[in-house]
Design a protein around this motif. Structure first.
Motif, short mmCIF file in Angstrom:
data_model
loop_
_atom_site.label_atom_id
_atom_site.label_comp_id
_atom_site.label_asym_id
_atom_site.label_seq_id
_atom_site.Cartn_x
_atom_site.Cartn_y
_atom_site.Cartn_z
N THR A 69 0.63 -1.15 -0.08
CA THR A 69 0.18 0.08 0.22
C THR A 69 0.73 1.51 -0.08
O THR A 69 0.22 2.42 -0.71
CB THR A 69 -0.93 -0.32 1.30
OG1 THR A 69 -1.85 -1.42 1.46
CG2 THR A 69 -1.86 1.46 1.73
N TYR A 70 1.98 1.28 0.58
CA TYR A 70 2.44 2.23 0.75
C TYR A 70 3.33 2.60 -0.38
O TYR A 70 3.52 4.11 -1.03
CB TYR A 70 3.78 2.03 1.88
CG TYR A 70 4.53 3.27 1.56
CD1 TYR A 70 4.76 4.35 2.58
CD2 TYR A 70 6.07 2.67 1.39
CE1 TYR A 70 5.27 5.78 3.34
CE2 TYR A 70 6.95 4.03 1.34
CZ TYR A 70 7.05 5.26 2.26
OH TYR A 70 7.74 6.32 2.83
N LEU B 72 -5.55 1.47 2.97
CA LEU B 72 -5.82 0.11 3.01
C LEU B 72 -7.37 -0.20 3.69
O LEU B 72 -8.02 -1.10 3.35
CB LEU B 72 -4.72 0.52 4.56
CG LEU B 72 -3.58 0.99 5.37
CD1 LEU B 72 -3.05 1.03 6.32
CD2 LEU B 72 -3.27 -1.21 4.80
N ASN B 73 -8.08 1.33 4.16
CA ASN B 73 -9.95 0.62 4.14
C ASN B 73 -10.27 -0.49 2.95
O ASN B 73 -10.87 -0.84 3.32
CB ASN B 73 -9.90 1.81 4.34
CG ASN B 73 -10.13 2.83 5.72
OD1 ASN B 73 -10.89 4.00 5.94
ND2 ASN B 73 -9.86 1.55 6.62
N SER B 74 -9.14 0.40 1.75
CA SER B 74 -10.53 -0.88 1.04
C SER B 74 -9.96 -1.71 -0.12
O SER B 74 -10.33 -2.70 -0.31
CB SER B 74 -9.92 0.29 -0.69
OG SER B 74 -8.79 0.60 -0.84
N LYS B 75 -8.96 -2.19 1.14
CA LYS B 75 -8.90 -3.92 0.79
C LYS B 75 -9.12 -4.33 1.90
O LYS B 75 -8.15 -5.54 2.11
CB LYS B 75 -7.40 -3.60 1.20
CG LYS B 75 -5.83 -3.21 -0.12
CD LYS B 75 -4.81 -3.21 0.07
CE LYS B 75 -3.69 -2.34 -1.01
NZ LYS B 75 -2.71 -2.10 -1.28
N PHE C 261 -11.07 8.53 6.42
CA PHE C 261 -10.32 7.37 6.46
C PHE C 261 -11.10 6.57 7.73
O PHE C 261 -11.18 7.28 8.33
CB PHE C 261 -8.75 6.82 6.62
CG PHE C 261 -8.01 7.41 6.97
CD1 PHE C 261 -8.01 7.31 8.56
CD2 PHE C 261 -7.82 8.24 6.73
CE1 PHE C 261 -7.07 7.49 9.38
CE2 PHE C 261 -6.26 9.48 7.29
CZ PHE C 261 -6.15 8.59 8.71
N ARG C 262 -11.19 5.02 7.66
CA ARG C 262 -11.73 4.63 9.11
C ARG C 262 -11.04 4.11 9.82
O ARG C 262 -10.07 3.17 9.52
CB ARG C 262 -13.05 3.31 8.75
CG ARG C 262 -13.53 3.71 7.97
CD ARG C 262 -14.69 2.78 6.96
NE ARG C 262 -15.62 2.57 8.41
CZ ARG C 262 -15.55 0.53 8.67
NH1 ARG C 262 -14.76 -0.31 7.72
NH2 ARG C 262 -15.76 -0.06 9.16
N SER C 263 -10.98 4.53 11.19
CA SER C 263 -9.72 4.01 12.17
C SER C 263 -9.17 3.97 13.17
O SER C 263 -10.61 5.36 13.31
CB SER C 263 -8.18 5.04 11.59
OG SER C 263 -8.07 6.74 12.00
#
Length: 501
Positions: free
Chosen positions: A146-147, A171-174, A220-222
């Motif tokens: 991702t990075y 990361l969320n999309s994965k 983003f979700r975190s």
């Protein structure tokens, strides 16, 4: 409480939470009442997001003085989250490190540390590393790819914060949820220690600019957790007060001036301190007292007499002080310290007291008069208290008064007269900066001195407790005592002259 084979008790008693190894984090309890609610809140948010639910508090702030267990709670939560949930990836930042607020670059460095940890089968460790190696094998590949994808796609983008936010979105999309740890956040506001290159100042302003969207989960979700010594608003107010107290000709601290230049408004008006952001946070304060420290000792299976725990509660009420005493005794006496008496504490602190006293004997006030005059006895009196395990003096405790009398060779016949003498002694040692009043009728070794004796570099509030800091503090107290005597003597002489006239 038993330990795993190969794990020594003193490894569980690391004075600094960043020194606790991942395999030891499994065994250290977090259910003491100052820490359990903060830990539970992080884990609750992680669990809900891992199951696809939304949460109303994407940001959590954990507030506590140095040594209060903030970093331990953060590392323990990140450790348990990565081990327990297949779709949770903790990302740990120490914002006291120079330029760590350049979050995308820091993310790249973090990935390299985790990869090294995994490839070494757990032999390589660092303060940012938590979790079992097996829990990381798949996650580090996802994080790393991702990075790289974001780095390639946004090669022309200069904003560290926007690139970091994009990585979190990816990361969320994965199917992954980041648990973002921002430890020692106060180093950006209170001291400026986290800044170095020009980009770091820009990154902090941008982080503040996007803080509302991040704290509401819009970018983003975190779960994002901030470790702080005080609330963001309190830290911003401190900076503003320091600005107001400075003389007009004296420039602002460089980091404050640079932030204000980039922000275009006063430091205290940073978006991250707005009510819209702070009201969206869950906040927990880690506050320790005698009962919490006693519970800590029972939870990790160490034995300290209640008098010693009470003494720590009066002087330096933090887990760090308890652990420092017991771990040092353990190392000197074997894995288990056995029964600990207050006199044993002097065994630990004696070398540092002797170093301090030697320094005081050579230091001079205003480059003229020695700090300890030939006829002075205050240093000897203080040493006798320490060597007899007397760190707290309560004037209402008859047994303790007798102990003080025995240590100093005072007559014990008249309890009332003895109480007066001990009170005068405590007041005198307080004037010299060796004792401080902790409550009515009770004096204790000053917090700064006690921290120095235990080799704890900072006080809970962040003030330094190094040898130099202690000497400078004592110098100020001694100077005040001598100036007070001069004024008293001059006033007395003036009164005599007036009476003579």
């Amino acid at each position: 409480m038993s330990t795993e084979p190969g794990v020594k008790l003193y490894e569980m008693l690391s004075v600094k939470a960043e020194d606790i190894k991942p395999n030891v984090l499994d065994m250290v309890p977090v259910d003491m009442y100052p820490t359990r609610d903060a830990y539970a809140s992080i884990m609750e948010g992680v669990e809900k997001l891992s199951k696809g639910y939304t949460i109303s508090w994407p940001w959590i702030s954990i507030i506590g003085y140095y040594g209060s267990g903030k970093t331990f709670v953060l590392r323990k939560a990140a450790h348990d989250a990565v081990n327990k949930y297949e779709n949770i990836i903790p990302i740990y930042f120490y914002l006291g490190e120079k330029n760590a607020i350049n979050l995308f670059t820091s993310l790249g460095k973090y990935i390299e540390e985790i990869r090294r940890y995994v490839e070494s089968s757990g032999n390589y460790v660092s303060p940012k590393i938590v979790g079992h190696v097996e829990a990381w094998r798949k996650k580090i590949e996802v994080l790393s790819s991702t990075y790289s994808e974001v780095q390639k796609a946004m090669s022309g983008e200069k904003s560290e914060i926007l690139k970091f936010a994009e990585a979190m979105k990816q990361l969320n999309s994965k199917g992954y949820i980041p648990l973002i740890i921002l430890d020692e956040f106060e180093r950006l506001i209170r001291t400026g220690e986290g800044f170095e290159d020009e980009q770091s100042y820009t990154s902090f302003v941008e982080f503040s600019k996007y803080s509302l969207e991040m704290s509401r989960g819009h970018l983003f979700r975190s779960v994002t957790v901030l470790g702080l010594t005080k609330s963001i608003n309190e830290l911003l107010e401190e900076v503003e007060k320091r600005k107001e107290q400075k003389e007009e000709k004296e420039p602002l601290p460089p980091y404050v001036r640079k932030i204000e230049d980039k922000f275009g408004r006063p430091f205290s008006a940073l978006d991250i301190g707005s009510e819209s952001v702070t009201s969206a946070m869950k906040t927990y304060k880690l506050q320790w007292d005698f009962f919490a420290l006693e519970q800590l000792c029972k939870s990790i299976g160490i034995t300290l007499p209640l008098d010693i725990i009470r003494m720590i509660g009066n002087t330096l009420p933090t887990p760090r002080a308890v652990l420092q005493i017991y771990s040092r005794l353990s190392k000197e006496r074997g894995e288990k310290a056995g029964f600990v008496e207050q006199k044993m504490i002097y065994e630990i602190i004696r070398p540092r007291w002797e170093s301090l006293r030697a320094r005081l004997l050579t230091e001079k006030l205003d480059n003229r008069r020695p700090l300890i005059m030939g006829q002075a006895r205050w240093d000897e009196q203080f040493e006798k208290l320490l060597s007899n395990g007397i760190f707290v003096i309560n004037f209402r405790d008859a047994g303790l008064l007798s102990k003080v009398a025995e240590a100093l060779g005072l007559p014990t016949g008249d309890e009332r007269a003895l109480r007066t003498k001990v009170r005068n002694l405590a007041n005198n040692l307080s004037n010299y900066g060796l004792l401080e009043r902790v409550e009515k009728n009770t004096y204790a070794v000053s917090k700064q001195l006690f921290a120095y004796f235990l080799d704890i570099e900072r006080l809970p509030g962040g003030e330094l407790a190094t040898l130099k800091a202690v000497v400078d503090s004592l110098k100020d107290h001694i100077k005040a005592v001598r100036e007070g005597r001069k004024k008293y003597k001059a006033k007395k002489e003036e009164s005599k002259k007036e009476l003579g006239e």
